[in-house]
Enzyme design. Sequence first.
Site, PDB file in Angstrom:
ATOM      1  N   ASP A  74       0.873  -1.163   0.000  1.00  0.00           N
ATOM      2  CA  ASP A  74       0.000   0.000   0.000  1.00  0.00           C
ATOM      3  C   ASP A  74       0.929   1.238   0.000  1.00  0.00           C
ATOM      4  O   ASP A  74       2.134   1.101   0.255  1.00  0.00           O
ATOM      5  CB  ASP A  74      -0.844  -0.101   1.283  1.00  0.00           C
ATOM      6  CG  ASP A  74      -1.569   1.164   1.616  1.00  0.00           C
ATOM      7  OD1 ASP A  74      -2.343   1.636   0.773  1.00  0.00           O
ATOM      8  OD2 ASP A  74      -1.370   1.688   2.733  1.00  0.00           O
ATOM      9  N   ASP A  76       0.068   5.153   1.147  1.00  0.00           N
ATOM     10  CA  ASP A  76      -0.038   6.096   2.277  1.00  0.00           C
ATOM     11  C   ASP A  76      -0.079   5.355   3.608  1.00  0.00           C
ATOM     12  O   ASP A  76      -0.878   4.438   3.799  1.00  0.00           O
ATOM     13  CB  ASP A  76      -1.305   6.948   2.143  1.00  0.00           C
ATOM     14  CG  ASP A  76      -1.169   7.953   1.025  1.00  0.00           C
ATOM     15  OD1 ASP A  76      -0.549   8.994   1.244  1.00  0.00           O
ATOM     16  OD2 ASP A  76      -1.668   7.668  -0.085  1.00  0.00           O
ATOM     17  N   ASP A 276      -1.948  -0.421   5.748  1.00  0.00           N
ATOM     18  CA  ASP A 276      -2.307   0.160   7.056  1.00  0.00           C
ATOM     19  C   ASP A 276      -3.789   0.483   7.208  1.00  0.00           C
ATOM     20  O   ASP A 276      -4.226   0.895   8.272  1.00  0.00           O
ATOM     21  CB  ASP A 276      -1.540   1.477   7.269  1.00  0.00           C
ATOM     22  CG  ASP A 276      -2.070   2.581   6.372  1.00  0.00           C
ATOM     23  OD1 ASP A 276      -2.296   2.314   5.173  1.00  0.00           O
ATOM     24  OD2 ASP A 276      -2.311   3.693   6.877  1.00  0.00           O
TER      25      ASP A 276
END
Length: 333
Positions: A74, A76, A276
């Site tokens: 991922d 960000d 996240d």
Amino acid sequence: MKAGILDIRASNCLDSMESSSPPDKKSRDFNNDLESTDTDVAYRAWLLKYPSALASFDQITNPAKGKRIALFLDYDGTLSPIVDNPDCAFMSNDMRAAVKNVAEFFPTAIISGRSRDKVYEFVWLTELNYAGSHGMDIMGPVRQSFDDHSNCIRSTDNQGKEVNLFQPASEFLPMIDEVFNSLVNNTKDIRGAKVENNKFCVSVHYRNVDEKDWTVVAQRVHDVIRNYPCLRLTHGRKVLEVRPVINWDKGKAVTFLLESLGLSNCEDVLPIYVGDDQTDEDAFKVLREGNCGYGILVSSVPKESNAFFSLKDPQEVMEFLKSLVVWKKTSTL
Ligand SMILES: O=P(O)(O)OC[C@H]1O[C@H](O[C@H]2O[C@H](CO)[C@@H](O)[C@H](O)[C@H]2O)[C@H](O)[C@@H](O)[C@@H]1O
């Protein structure tokens, strides 16, 4: 609807905004040392359920012996730290070097909620595969077998190389543009609100909005999307994400990319997904339910997840990527 009265959908949305936005660790520590100790105890207890991928490195790499690791990252909060201004979520040069190195040894893809172009501008590495808009915009290698796949077309990448472009939400493009403009219009008087066009989805950021105005953000977003039954709302880190209701997510994108890269045989391949956010849970779930590979959740606070392991922050992600390279270089299998 009367001004000031929150409708049920917006009110549920507000609950999710509050629960998905725990106060950041710094402010908790500053406000209350005692609470901070409790938090550390809770985090250590949580680590028993989601062990650190660094501390449990052998547990991850032992099953990978004799297999190829496929890496999904991922962006960000995973490769770049969360910052107030989404346009400034730059990754460090050290992280870029770590991603570049790891991609030399393992097929690597980035799957982001951002538009594919935007995430490429941040990462700027040609040796990776990219999926933007939460997997609704995938650029991958040419596969003849995908020629008949609906929504899959031939295109060229930044280097002029022929690629496959898979965009399962392409018909929603005009609608997303329209909704983006309405959301910009409807939120322009809310101080700190920011609307981001991610091509096949739209993000409404409330990180910089005073908490007392989150209700207004939720209501305005619902006022816009109530006119679009083909769109739905999901929650990220202080962001509301408007996206098409199609049956596609980051989990489906992982499966699609594994097939595109010729890596869909679990006997030979161990996929690892590091992320996240709530939207990464779809990918963790695919790996967990398929009993094929590991999800690694990046979080400094306890959270229920479909991941198997955890890492505290992007710094630990970088250490993990470097460890994979060292392991691969020294591994005899
Ligand atoms: O799937 P991702 O690559 O994790 O993208 C998810 C969203 O990330 C970005 O927003 C988040 O990061 C920003 C920069 O640190 C932060 O300001 C914001 O509060 C976070 O929600 C991005 O701007 C969104 O468009 C993505 O959907």
